[in-house]
Design a protein around this motif. Sequence first.
Motif, PDB file in Angstrom:
ATOM      1  N   THR A   1       8.179   6.100  -0.720  1.00  0.00           N
ATOM      2  CA  THR A   1       6.975   6.245   0.101  1.00  0.00           C
ATOM      3  C   THR A   1       6.850   5.116   1.135  1.00  0.00           C
ATOM      4  O   THR A   1       6.192   5.269   2.150  1.00  0.00           O
ATOM      5  CB  THR A   1       5.725   6.287  -0.807  1.00  0.00           C
TER       6      THR A   1
ATOM      7  N   LYS B   1       0.829  -1.214   0.000  1.00  0.00           N
ATOM      8  CA  LYS B   1       0.000   0.000   0.000  1.00  0.00           C
ATOM      9  C   LYS B   1       0.860   1.259   0.000  1.00  0.00           C
ATOM     10  O   LYS B   1       0.380   2.337  -0.332  1.00  0.00           O
ATOM     11  CB  LYS B   1      -0.890   0.019   1.244  1.00  0.00           C
ATOM     12  N   ARG B   2       2.110   1.126   0.423  1.00  0.00           N
ATOM     13  CA  ARG B   2       2.966   2.304   0.531  1.00  0.00           C
ATOM     14  C   ARG B   2       3.966   2.423  -0.629  1.00  0.00           C
ATOM     15  O   ARG B   2       4.841   3.285  -0.594  1.00  0.00           O
ATOM     16  CB  ARG B   2       3.674   2.294   1.888  1.00  0.00           C
ATOM     17  N   ILE B   3       3.835   1.563  -1.623  1.00  0.00           N
ATOM     18  CA  ILE B   3       4.663   1.696  -2.835  1.00  0.00           C
ATOM     19  C   ILE B   3       3.861   2.538  -3.835  1.00  0.00           C
ATOM     20  O   ILE B   3       2.714   2.223  -4.134  1.00  0.00           O
ATOM     21  CB  ILE B   3       5.013   0.319  -3.421  1.00  0.00           C
ATOM     22  N   ARG B   4       4.494   3.608  -4.312  1.00  0.00           N
ATOM     23  CA  ARG B   4       3.790   4.554  -5.198  1.00  0.00           C
ATOM     24  C   ARG B   4       4.146   4.249  -6.648  1.00  0.00           C
ATOM     25  O   ARG B   4       5.325   4.103  -6.979  1.00  0.00           O
ATOM     26  CB  ARG B   4       4.249   5.966  -4.815  1.00  0.00           C
ATOM     27  N   ASP B   5       3.130   4.154  -7.498  1.00  0.00           N
ATOM     28  CA  ASP B   5       3.348   3.951  -8.940  1.00  0.00           C
ATOM     29  C   ASP B   5       3.437   5.299  -9.647  1.00  0.00           C
ATOM     30  O   ASP B   5       2.547   6.129  -9.476  1.00  0.00           O
ATOM     31  CB  ASP B   5       2.183   3.171  -9.554  1.00  0.00           C
ATOM     32  N   ILE B   6       4.491   5.500 -10.410  1.00  0.00           N
ATOM     33  CA  ILE B   6       4.616   6.733 -11.194  1.00  0.00           C
ATOM     34  C   ILE B   6       4.691   6.349 -12.673  1.00  0.00           C
ATOM     35  O   ILE B   6       5.657   5.683 -13.093  1.00  0.00           O
ATOM     36  CB  ILE B   6       5.899   7.523 -10.825  1.00  0.00           C
TER      37      ILE B   6
ATOM     38  N   ASP C   1       8.075   5.516   5.782  1.00  0.00           N
ATOM     39  CA  ASP C   1       7.121   5.057   6.792  1.00  0.00           C
ATOM     40  C   ASP C   1       7.866   4.143   7.775  1.00  0.00           C
ATOM     41  O   ASP C   1       8.348   3.076   7.388  1.00  0.00           O
ATOM     42  CB  ASP C   1       5.996   4.279   6.080  1.00  0.00           C
TER      43      ASP C   1
ATOM     44  N   LYS D   1       8.140   2.012  -9.943  1.00  0.00           N
ATOM     45  CA  LYS D   1       7.741   1.614  -8.589  1.00  0.00           C
ATOM     46  C   LYS D   1       8.576   2.425  -7.602  1.00  0.00           C
ATOM     47  O   LYS D   1       9.777   2.175  -7.449  1.00  0.00           O
ATOM     48  CB  LYS D   1       8.000   0.117  -8.387  1.00  0.00           C
ATOM     49  N   ASP D   2       7.934   3.370  -6.956  1.00  0.00           N
ATOM     50  CA  ASP D   2       8.629   4.300  -6.057  1.00  0.00           C
ATOM     51  C   ASP D   2       8.577   3.774  -4.630  1.00  0.00           C
ATOM     52  O   ASP D   2       7.507   3.762  -4.004  1.00  0.00           O
ATOM     53  CB  ASP D   2       7.959   5.673  -6.170  1.00  0.00           C
TER      54      ASP D   2
END
Length: 172
Positions: free
Chosen positions: A26, A6-11, A30, A22-23
């Motif tokens: 984020t 849930k805390r991996i951000r897609d750009i 945490d 895959k960012d």
Amino acid sequence: MEYIKKRIRDIQDFPTKGILFKDLTTAFKDPRALHIIGWDLGQLYRDKGVTKVVGIESRGFVGGSILAFELGAGFVPCRKPGKLPADVITQTYEKEYGTDTIEIHKDAITEDDIVVIHDDVLATGGTMAAAYELIKSMNPKKIYVNFIIELTALGGRDRLPKDAEITSLISY
Ligand code: AMP
């Protein structure tokens, strides 16, 4: 694992068009996610006698360091050209976007070492294949390969040696 996912951000379209990036920053920011990542990476290698973790510049430095800490192993940076101060060995390779070169200190790994090479993401596998060749030329006792994220559709595993023992925490 859901907590981390849930805390991996897609750009989309970073760093170039067509790449879904895959960012992990984020997740790393945490505290609980960082702790879980370190612990879960450690669980994969707890009983394997690992003496050195090699982290690949620069996103592999975060997971590589916490894995080394978890295992009571040393940390070795695998860096972009011209960054390491002492004698190095070098490897050039193709990646998902462009070509790149990595270097490692000649005296970083010995024949007594049991090594985990860590990077954040397995994409096409070019970076890890190059790192694997570098480390293999140093003749350690054993080499393991580890990622936080594996992008299975890009087939990176196929680019790595057949006998490489590969683990990843999360597959997409
Ligand atoms: P590759 O050599 O294609 O396996 O690329 C792996 C390296 O590039 C890793 O160090 C990643 O940090 C970065 N990378 C490549 N593709 C992505 C992606 N889609 N999302 C996040 N990082 C990526």
